[in-house]
Design a protein around this motif. Structure first.
Motif, PDB file in Angstrom:
ATOM      1  N   ILE A   1       0.863  -1.176   0.000  1.00  0.00           N
ATOM      2  CA  ILE A   1       0.000   0.000   0.000  1.00  0.00           C
ATOM      3  C   ILE A   1       0.897   1.222   0.000  1.00  0.00           C
ATOM      4  O   ILE A   1       1.843   1.317   0.787  1.00  0.00           O
ATOM      5  CB  ILE A   1      -0.985  -0.011   1.192  1.00  0.00           C
ATOM      6  CG1 ILE A   1      -1.971   1.148   1.096  1.00  0.00           C
ATOM      7  CG2 ILE A   1      -0.259  -0.034   2.528  1.00  0.00           C
ATOM      8  CD1 ILE A   1      -3.192   0.977   2.002  1.00  0.00           C
TER       9      ILE A   1
ATOM     10  N   THR B   1      -2.857   0.283  -4.012  1.00  0.00           N
ATOM     11  CA  THR B   1      -2.483  -1.060  -3.576  1.00  0.00           C
ATOM     12  C   THR B   1      -2.008  -1.934  -4.723  1.00  0.00           C
ATOM     13  O   THR B   1      -2.327  -1.713  -5.887  1.00  0.00           O
ATOM     14  CB  THR B   1      -3.670  -1.751  -2.886  1.00  0.00           C
ATOM     15  OG1 THR B   1      -4.792  -1.781  -3.792  1.00  0.00           O
ATOM     16  CG2 THR B   1      -4.067  -1.022  -1.617  1.00  0.00           C
TER      17      THR B   1
ATOM     18  N   THR C   1      -5.059  -2.885   4.090  1.00  0.00           N
ATOM     19  CA  THR C   1      -5.586  -1.575   4.485  1.00  0.00           C
ATOM     20  C   THR C   1      -4.699  -0.986   5.567  1.00  0.00           C
ATOM     21  O   THR C   1      -3.852  -1.677   6.135  1.00  0.00           O
ATOM     22  CB  THR C   1      -7.023  -1.682   5.022  1.00  0.00           C
ATOM     23  OG1 THR C   1      -7.042  -2.598   6.133  1.00  0.00           O
ATOM     24  CG2 THR C   1      -7.995  -2.157   3.963  1.00  0.00           C
TER      25      THR C   1
END
Length: 120
Positions: A50, A57, A70
């Protein structure tokens, strides 16, 4: 700087796990971050990254559509949600920070690794 990976464990094929990587001493949002894994006898490989810019991503083909990376800026923590796990996902999973691309040598900071075992 310290990265603390957690959340690994034993799960049956088809199950799910969520890995966490908590950082201290650095701010996630200004670094590229990634998850890597290493199975016995195999080289450490990148499975997801990320970016510091816009949070874009990348996923390795082997996990695309099953894993989601995340980050939560408030908690300075990165996550890897792993669904539809397969026995071939069995490995030690590492989080990393301050690198570029998918090559593990480019990352400066590493967590200690957390073992994921998927039984068939």
């Amino acid at each position: 700087v310290q990265l603390q990976a957690s959340g690994g464990g034993l799960v049956q094929a088809g199950g799910s796990l969520k890995l966490s990587c908590a950082a201290s001493g650095l701010t996630f949002s200004i670094y590229n971050m990634g998850w890597f894994r290493q199975a016995p006898g195999k080289e450490r490989g990148c499975i997801a990254t990320i970016s510091k810019i816009a949070g874009s991503t990348y996923y390795a083909d082997s996990v695309k559509g099953r894993f989601t990376i995340t980050r939560e800026k408030v908690k300075n923590t990165m996550y890897l949600q792993m669904n539809s796990l397969k026995p071939e996902d069995t490995a030690v999973y590492y989080c990393a920070a301050d690198g570029s691309g998918t090559g593990w040598p480019s990352y400066k900071y590493w967590g200690q690794g957390t073992l994921v075992t998927v039984s068939s």
